[in-house]
Design a protein around this motif. Structure first.
Motif, PDB file in Angstrom:
ATOM      1  N   ALA A 136       0.820  -1.214   0.000  1.00  0.00           N
ATOM      2  CA  ALA A 136       0.000   0.000   0.000  1.00  0.00           C
ATOM      3  C   ALA A 136       0.850   1.259   0.000  1.00  0.00           C
ATOM      4  O   ALA A 136       0.363   2.342  -0.307  1.00  0.00           O
ATOM      5  N   GLN A 137       2.141   1.124   0.344  1.00  0.00           N
ATOM      6  CA  GLN A 137       2.995   2.322   0.354  1.00  0.00           C
ATOM      7  C   GLN A 137       3.362   2.770  -1.046  1.00  0.00           C
ATOM      8  O   GLN A 137       4.004   3.816  -1.221  1.00  0.00           O
ATOM      9  N   VAL A 138       2.980   1.991  -2.044  1.00  0.00           N
ATOM     10  CA  VAL A 138       3.239   2.413  -3.419  1.00  0.00           C
ATOM     11  C   VAL A 138       2.568   3.763  -3.692  1.00  0.00           C
ATOM     12  O   VAL A 138       3.062   4.574  -4.482  1.00  0.00           O
ATOM     13  N   GLY A 139       1.473   4.015  -3.004  1.00  0.00           N
ATOM     14  CA  GLY A 139       0.798   5.307  -3.136  1.00  0.00           C
ATOM     15  C   GLY A 139       1.722   6.459  -2.809  1.00  0.00           C
ATOM     16  O   GLY A 139       1.711   7.505  -3.464  1.00  0.00           O
ATOM     17  N   ILE A 140       2.533   6.273  -1.771  1.00  0.00           N
ATOM     18  CA  ILE A 140       3.472   7.323  -1.371  1.00  0.00           C
ATOM     19  C   ILE A 140       4.443   7.642  -2.499  1.00  0.00           C
ATOM     20  O   ILE A 140       4.634   8.807  -2.876  1.00  0.00           O
ATOM     21  N   PHE A 141       5.038   6.602  -3.045  1.00  0.00           N
ATOM     22  CA  PHE A 141       6.152   6.843  -3.962  1.00  0.00           C
ATOM     23  C   PHE A 141       5.670   7.288  -5.337  1.00  0.00           C
ATOM     24  O   PHE A 141       6.318   8.102  -5.996  1.00  0.00           O
ATOM     25  N   ILE A 142       4.512   6.773  -5.771  1.00  0.00           N
ATOM     26  CA  ILE A 142       3.997   7.236  -7.056  1.00  0.00           C
ATOM     27  C   ILE A 142       3.537   8.688  -6.949  1.00  0.00           C
ATOM     28  O   ILE A 142       3.772   9.497  -7.844  1.00  0.00           O
ATOM     29  N   THR A 143       2.933   9.027  -5.830  1.00  0.00           N
ATOM     30  CA  THR A 143       2.520  10.414  -5.646  1.00  0.00           C
ATOM     31  C   THR A 143       3.729  11.339  -5.567  1.00  0.00           C
ATOM     32  O   THR A 143       3.674  12.490  -6.019  1.00  0.00           O
ATOM     33  N   TYR A 144       4.794  10.821  -4.996  1.00  0.00           N
ATOM     34  CA  TYR A 144       6.038  11.612  -4.943  1.00  0.00           C
ATOM     35  C   TYR A 144       6.451  12.002  -6.359  1.00  0.00           C
ATOM     36  O   TYR A 144       6.759  13.172  -6.638  1.00  0.00           O
ATOM     37  N   ILE A 145       6.421  11.036  -7.295  1.00  0.00           N
ATOM     38  CA  ILE A 145       6.763  11.342  -8.683  1.00  0.00           C
ATOM     39  C   ILE A 145       5.743  12.313  -9.281  1.00  0.00           C
ATOM     40  O   ILE A 145       6.109  13.282  -9.958  1.00  0.00           O
ATOM     41  N   GLY A 146       4.476  12.065  -8.961  1.00  0.00           N
ATOM     42  CA  GLY A 146       3.441  12.966  -9.462  1.00  0.00           C
ATOM     43  C   GLY A 146       3.662  14.399  -9.004  1.00  0.00           C
ATOM     44  O   GLY A 146       3.505  15.350  -9.776  1.00  0.00           O
ATOM     45  N   ALA A 147       4.046  14.557  -7.750  1.00  0.00           N
ATOM     46  CA  ALA A 147       4.273  15.909  -7.217  1.00  0.00           C
ATOM     47  C   ALA A 147       5.463  16.558  -7.904  1.00  0.00           C
ATOM     48  O   ALA A 147       5.452  17.763  -8.188  1.00  0.00           O
ATOM     49  N   LEU A 148       6.492  15.766  -8.205  1.00  0.00           N
ATOM     50  CA  LEU A 148       7.620  16.318  -8.967  1.00  0.00           C
ATOM     51  C   LEU A 148       7.134  16.806 -10.330  1.00  0.00           C
ATOM     52  O   LEU A 148       7.525  17.901 -10.779  1.00  0.00           O
ATOM     53  N   LEU A 149       6.282  16.016 -10.952  1.00  0.00           N
ATOM     54  CA  LEU A 149       5.753  16.408 -12.262  1.00  0.00           C
ATOM     55  C   LEU A 149       4.971  17.709 -12.183  1.00  0.00           C
ATOM     56  O   LEU A 149       5.011  18.527 -13.097  1.00  0.00           O
ATOM     57  N   LEU A 150       4.247  17.904 -11.089  1.00  0.00           N
ATOM     58  CA  LEU A 150       3.487  19.150 -10.936  1.00  0.00           C
ATOM     59  C   LEU A 150       4.376  20.325 -10.560  1.00  0.00           C
ATOM     60  O   LEU A 150       3.895  21.431 -10.340  1.00  0.00           O
ATOM     61  N   GLY A 151       5.682  20.085 -10.412  1.00  0.00           N
ATOM     62  CA  GLY A 151       6.602  21.187 -10.183  1.00  0.00           C
ATOM     63  C   GLY A 151       6.995  21.415  -8.730  1.00  0.00           C
ATOM     64  O   GLY A 151       7.670  22.397  -8.413  1.00  0.00           O
ATOM     65  N   PHE A 152       6.575  20.542  -7.814  1.00  0.00           N
ATOM     66  CA  PHE A 152       7.023  20.704  -6.437  1.00  0.00           C
ATOM     67  C   PHE A 152       8.484  20.271  -6.338  1.00  0.00           C
ATOM     68  O   PHE A 152       8.949  19.435  -7.129  1.00  0.00           O
ATOM     69  N   SER A 153       9.200  20.820  -5.377  1.00  0.00           N
ATOM     70  CA  SER A 153      10.593  20.420  -5.185  1.00  0.00           C
ATOM     71  C   SER A 153      10.639  19.022  -4.560  1.00  0.00           C
ATOM     72  O   SER A 153       9.626  18.485  -4.110  1.00  0.00           O
ATOM     73  N   GLY A 154      11.831  18.431  -4.528  1.00  0.00           N
ATOM     74  CA  GLY A 154      11.982  17.072  -3.992  1.00  0.00           C
ATOM     75  C   GLY A 154      11.458  16.948  -2.574  1.00  0.00           C
ATOM     76  O   GLY A 154      10.693  16.035  -2.247  1.00  0.00           O
ATOM     77  N   LYS A 155      11.862  17.890  -1.719  1.00  0.00           N
ATOM     78  CA  LYS A 155      11.428  17.827  -0.320  1.00  0.00           C
ATOM     79  C   LYS A 155       9.915  17.969  -0.205  1.00  0.00           C
ATOM     80  O   LYS A 155       9.254  17.279   0.567  1.00  0.00           O
ATOM     81  N   GLU A 156       9.378  18.917  -0.990  1.00  0.00           N
ATOM     82  CA  GLU A 156       7.937  19.116  -0.964  1.00  0.00           C
ATOM     83  C   GLU A 156       7.212  17.871  -1.469  1.00  0.00           C
ATOM     84  O   GLU A 156       6.212  17.436  -0.889  1.00  0.00           O
ATOM     85  N   ALA A 157       7.746  17.302  -2.556  1.00  0.00           N
ATOM     86  CA  ALA A 157       7.090  16.134  -3.148  1.00  0.00           C
ATOM     87  C   ALA A 157       7.074  14.968  -2.165  1.00  0.00           C
ATOM     88  O   ALA A 157       6.066  14.250  -2.049  1.00  0.00           O
ATOM     89  N   ALA A 158       8.190  14.782  -1.447  1.00  0.00           N
ATOM     90  CA  ALA A 158       8.231  13.702  -0.460  1.00  0.00           C
ATOM     91  C   ALA A 158       7.180  13.936   0.620  1.00  0.00           C
ATOM     92  O   ALA A 158       6.465  13.005   1.031  1.00  0.00           O
ATOM     93  N   SER A 159       7.059  15.168   1.103  1.00  0.00           N
ATOM     94  CA  SER A 159       6.106  15.469   2.163  1.00  0.00           C
ATOM     95  C   SER A 159       4.667  15.278   1.691  1.00  0.00           C
ATOM     96  O   SER A 159       3.797  14.874   2.459  1.00  0.00           O
ATOM     97  N   ILE A 160       4.438  15.580   0.401  1.00  0.00           N
ATOM     98  CA  ILE A 160       3.090  15.409  -0.133  1.00  0.00           C
ATOM     99  C   ILE A 160       2.786  13.924  -0.334  1.00  0.00           C
ATOM    100  O   ILE A 160       1.703  13.449  -0.009  1.00  0.00           O
ATOM    101  N   GLY A 161       3.794  13.198  -0.865  1.00  0.00           N
ATOM    102  CA  GLY A 161       3.591  11.773  -1.094  1.00  0.00           C
ATOM    103  C   GLY A 161       3.197  11.032   0.164  1.00  0.00           C
ATOM    104  O   GLY A 161       2.330  10.151   0.156  1.00  0.00           O
TER     105      GLY A 161
END
Ligand code: NA
Ligand code: NA
Ligand code: NA
Lengths: 120, 389, 389, 120, 389, 120
Positions: B122-147
């Motif tokens: 179920a943690q796949v949601g975290i990591f795929i969203t992390y990539i999604g957040a990068l695509l939307l232009g968030f920085s790495g740290k932000e994307a990790a926190s969102i994921g």
């Protein structure tokens, strides 16, 4: 040099122990005074009580009554049940077999609300 | 007359913006659903109240709000900024995990170790969203926190984003708790879409009884393994397992009780209130608006939803894959419980299963992936910490 | 032998002054009245013990007392200075208000909104005393901190003076709690002087029952209005109302219980002990004696008494004025309850009323102005904060 | 540039998921060992228990006795009253109608003391 | 691929040393004896868990451990370093003493003041060990911190060494609690060696009943006397006696209850966990290894044992000396209870006495020296503080 | 100069009191609206209740039954004992006469274990 350290250490140790004894002996003296005062007042009270006693003596202790053993078991059981239900709630667990959960932390009052449809 | 003017100018009415009013309404809605819908009331209610308090306009130079600390040039830290420090320093989430550990029973997981795979999937949601957040232009740290929103664990989300992206803490925390509250609405459609009728009717064997020794060894082993694998998870997993050991060992009941009651409650109140109070509608730092009412928050809410959906999807799919190899099939409906959101998503598994077979008791089986998901997302947070610090 | 001398010189006997002895006796008296007279024991007892502890002479260079912080050139903060930091940072009073809010029932106020006017009127004591303190030569910040004693709210007094006049915190806090304890002696003569026999016999209609919805909306509305009017009151009113919402909403009972018990108790113990321990008989800062045994403390005690008297006067007078316009008269004896000192001054209203009509139950009616006075003085503190910061 | 960010991100995501799986699988392995050990010892114990059982079997459960329903109601009422009086004190409220206040926070033991003159 | 390598390099397996493994085993042993032997479980269990957590190797630059504070060049204080700050700042031990005071009954001591001499005599272990530590080459501050182990009081030991020798805190705390746990094994041989059969059979008169007034005056008097004699003891004795006053006064029950429950538990959990977590196998400060696995720790464990033995010896011997002057003889077996280790060593007196006369009830009499020993070692700590700061 | 301070002070005092009144009057207005709404809805409900009442009226209160006083004493005694044993543990004391200690802080579960050999 080292000899000096040890000598100083011995003086520190000695004075330290002295201070500990002084402190506790001072407290002891105060407590001795307590004891004397209590002793004196106890004597006075004993005398006074002796003359006042009669009036009070008749007041009986609450009659404990003869409770049949059956009843006592019943009472104890009821209390134990009660305690289980009302006081152990917070200690309960999040997971267990087949429903009946009491966890207060996240469950809140949800249980009744959400599962009620299923229970029927 | 000048002084009278000064006094009147100190009232908040003049500075109230429409953004504040909107946020106050949002805070009121959070309180409403907490009370009326009973959605995560222990957290949403103080958060909602905090949102209201945080959007009362204050007087510049008077230290009152959560951001009014000495670092901002104020002559004294405000009381709320001291509360908020307990969040940004990362100290409250581990203490909350200590209390949760002291209330959690891991025996479902111990008796059924396969649950751990579902909790991992179920943690796949975290990591795929992390990539999604990068695509939307968030920085790495932000994307990790969102994921990590997809981890469906409030304290974990708050812990990670307070360190990696403190400026997004408000929307991330509120998104996390909102979706956790909405788990009974979000998950069932995905679960039904992913499973056949036969799968949903699979019954599972009653679990074995777990011995006290196992329950005592479990927290010790988990903390060693997970912190060797991901040292960054030590704060969260360490405290969760300490709390659980206090509960299970049988000789420290009074400590477990205090950890799971007074300490947990105190941290919960202050954390959720000050997270709420950090959501000021508009807030400028170095000329940029980092307030709540920005398009970034919209992005975070969208990604958070996506993260929950993918996590549910991942859990159910993995259960189906496992069934290809298992003799005793598992009901894939318990896969969705791997997102954590303890114990709501486990209860959702049970509810959906009973819509198809009303004598099928999945709750206990679903608790396994459910608590495994807590450990899984704490490890994921540890990985992000190690990479981005 | 030198070392032995050094050791002995570290004992406190040599440095004990008559001032310290006097303060130790005062501390003992506070403990005595707390235990024997039961006057505010939860606060006066730890304060009294703190006064004793704070007046034990310590060794220069050894960090022990509340003032021995790094800022004073000490190499480490003393433990008591860390406790005291919880007072001077202003963090304990709002937490105490959180707990009080979780224990307070505002239904008397909700069912009888006119109470709020009486609660406002009693705050006249604060502002008139403020002018009086200016006349006696205190600075603006000091005068504000002294005036707030008339608010008859310990946490509010401590909160305001810890920010505006920390050097006067000891005498102000002790004056506030002393007079709150003495409310049953201070108020009745003024109440009787101000009222006619007929007025004291006025009976009031039994109040209506307040619905749960009203009780839930009340704290939210109060925090919005009072903090828009006086943003400086947000820390106190915000926490008071959060505590009350936790209590009334019905879904966060465990949080309300902890806020009103463990958290409240912990803050009360540490706050009152360290406030007591801050009352050193003589203490020099920059060559000036800012200790407790100065003429300033006498001035503070005099002004504090004056403040209580004026507040009582104001509350009763305003009730009489209101009666000029009302069809259903109110008993002016409940006006004095507006000073707060919850719940003592409300009980005083009841006691005095029953001296004239022993079947007159005023307690519930008096609780309205009583709790309104708490909100009123918190707003007054907010006004002073906004002006003087 | 952006492509690079995404590529790095994908690697991070993949290795992150890998670590999560590794950690949980390691725990899983330990738990499997647990289960094996428990299974083995359970078999041994089952055998042993079988031969030792008879001696214990005679010990009867506490006789629950037939408690008349009246008594049970009485007991429950008494406990409820008791709880109201002794355990709910801290939860009580500052204001209410016509006396009877229990608030411990500020009232302390004052009630009895100060109002007693009026109550008589 | 570089990133994958970086991710994998962040796992702890690579950095795990044999020292860490050994410490993890030691932590496990502490947990084992806490659970199975029931030796001081409230402290040894969290300490043991802390030892395990503290020996998981973390990633350089990632703030996780108790030493990862801003002062050490880290960009943020780790959560565990914030916990540990509560130990090194000295704030937890006095709060624990507050709670212990709220649970302790001093009536045995009040009814039998001679107990105080035995409590004083047992402190000889502290001072002789201090000299011994100097002989082994420890510095004055270190020697004082090691000597205090013989005081057999965990919070006192931790308080003193956190100020005088923080780098030795781990081994000192663990030695102190280990030997306190082993009191039933360490003391009896020495007690039997020192006493004749006739002495062990001495019966003592039942004590008188102590009045409430005495119990209330006692804490006030003790704090005044002991802090005048040794101002450095004020933090510990002050809090111990405040807690006791809250308990005995009869008007602050709710404060005493919270101090003795929630507050005590919270401080105990965090203190013992973080003391445990401070025992890293190897740790370099300025190039020198100040970790746990050094010869210094061996020296500390040896001296700690010596200190307990001498203290027991001193207490029993002094009782025999007192008997030379007393008409009503005391049973010298209660002398050993003067080391404190409340209430274990008092129970040991009882157990040994009953081996020779099974109707001899010494427990109550032994509680006198037992609690006197707590005051005695707090004073000794105060003396060391005053000398070495 | 001093006159000016006082004059400023008077203005501050006046505006302060004004703000306090404004704040509380605003709250008062809201509460008046509450009262009006409640009054209106109460009237509507009273009417509605009047017509729905009959059905509910028959539901009887739980029959309290006649509990003999003896039983009540027995119950109260049992509860008191129970409370003494189970709930006062944490409040108990470290020292006392002749065993029977309950202190949870340091004793933990030791009592039974260590002293059991002696008790026999
Ligand atoms: Na999760
Ligand atoms: Na007031
Ligand atoms: Na000792």
């Amino acid at each position: 040099m080292n000899g000096n350290v040890i000598q100083n250490g011995a003086v520190i140790a000695f004075s330290g122990l002295l201070i500990v004894f002084t402190g506790l002996i001072l407290i002891e003296i105060v407590l001795f005074v307590f004891n004397k005062l209590v002793g004196a007042s106890a004597k006075r009270r004993a005398l006074k009580d002796y003359f006042e006693k009669e009036a009070d003596e008749i007041v009986p202790a609450t009659p404990v009554a003869d409770i049949p053993e059956d009843d006592l078991i019943a009472i104890a059981t009821a209390i134990e049940c009660y305690r289980k239900i009302h006081f152990d709630a917070l200690q309960s667990e999040i997971t267990f077999v087949h429903g009946g959960q009491h966890n207060v932390w996240k469950v809140g009052y949800k249980v009744g609300q959400r599962l009620s449809g299923l229970r029927k | 007359m000048e002084i009278l003017g000064k006094v009147i100018s100190t009232t908040g009415f003049a500075n109230l913006t429409w953004g504040n009013v909107l946020m106050i309404v949002i805070g009121g809605i959070a309180i409403y659903v907490a009370i009326v819908k009973n959605y995560e009331p222990l957290l949403l209610l103080p958060i909602g109240f905090g949102v209201i308090v945080g959007n009362i306009p204050t007087i510049p130079g008077l230290p009152i709000g959560v951001y009014d600390s000495v670092a901002n040039g104020f002559p004294q830290n405000s009381v709320f900024s001291l509360f908020y420090w307990g969040v940004t320093s990362g100290i409250f989430p581990p203490l909350i995990f200590l209390g949760i550990g002291a209330l959690t029973d891991f025996s479902s997981l111990i008796s059924n170790p396969k649950s751990l795979l579902l909790g991992a999937a179920a943690q796949v949601g975290i990591f795929i969203t992390y990539i999604g957040a990068l695509l939307l232009g968030f920085s790495g740290k932000e994307a990790a926190s969102i994921g990590i929103i997809g981890g469906a664990d409030g304290p974990t989300s708050i812990f990670l984003s307070s360190i990696l992206a403190p400026h997004l803490l408000g929307p991330i925390a509120i998104a996390a708790y909102s979706y956790m509250a909405l788990v009974p609405l979000i998950q069932p459609p995905i679960m039904k879409l992913m499973t056949t009728d036969a799968e949903r009717r699979i019954r599972m064997k009653p679990p074995r009884k777990v011995s006290k020794t196992e329950k005592i060894l479990f927290p010790i082993i988990v903390v060693i393994i997970s912190s060797l694998i991901a040292p960054g998870s030590l704060s969260l997993v360490g405290m969760l397992m300490l709390g659980n050991l206090l509960k299970e060992c049988g000789v420290t009941d009074r400590l477990a009780k205090t950890a799971g009651n007074a300490l947990l409650d105190i941290c919960t109140i202050i954390l959720s209130f000050s997270v709420g109070a950090s959501t000021q509608a508009i807030r400028f730092v170095n000329g940029a608006n980092v307030g709540f009412l920005t398009s970034r928050s919209l992005g975070i809410f969208f990604l958070g939803f996506f993260s929950f959906a993918v996590a549910t999807f991942g859990g159910v799919l993995f259960a189906k894959i496992m069934n290809l190899f298992l003799k005793e099939k598992i009901n894939p409906l318990i896969g969705s419980a791997g997102v954590s959101a303890v114990p709501d998503s486990a209860r959702v598994s049970q509810i959906v299963a009973r819509q198809y077979d009303k004598d099928n008791y999945l709750l206990f089986h679903a608790m396994g992936p459910n608590v495994a998901g807590v450990i899984g997302s704490a490890i994921a947070a540890g990985v992000f910490l190690a990479i981005f610090r």
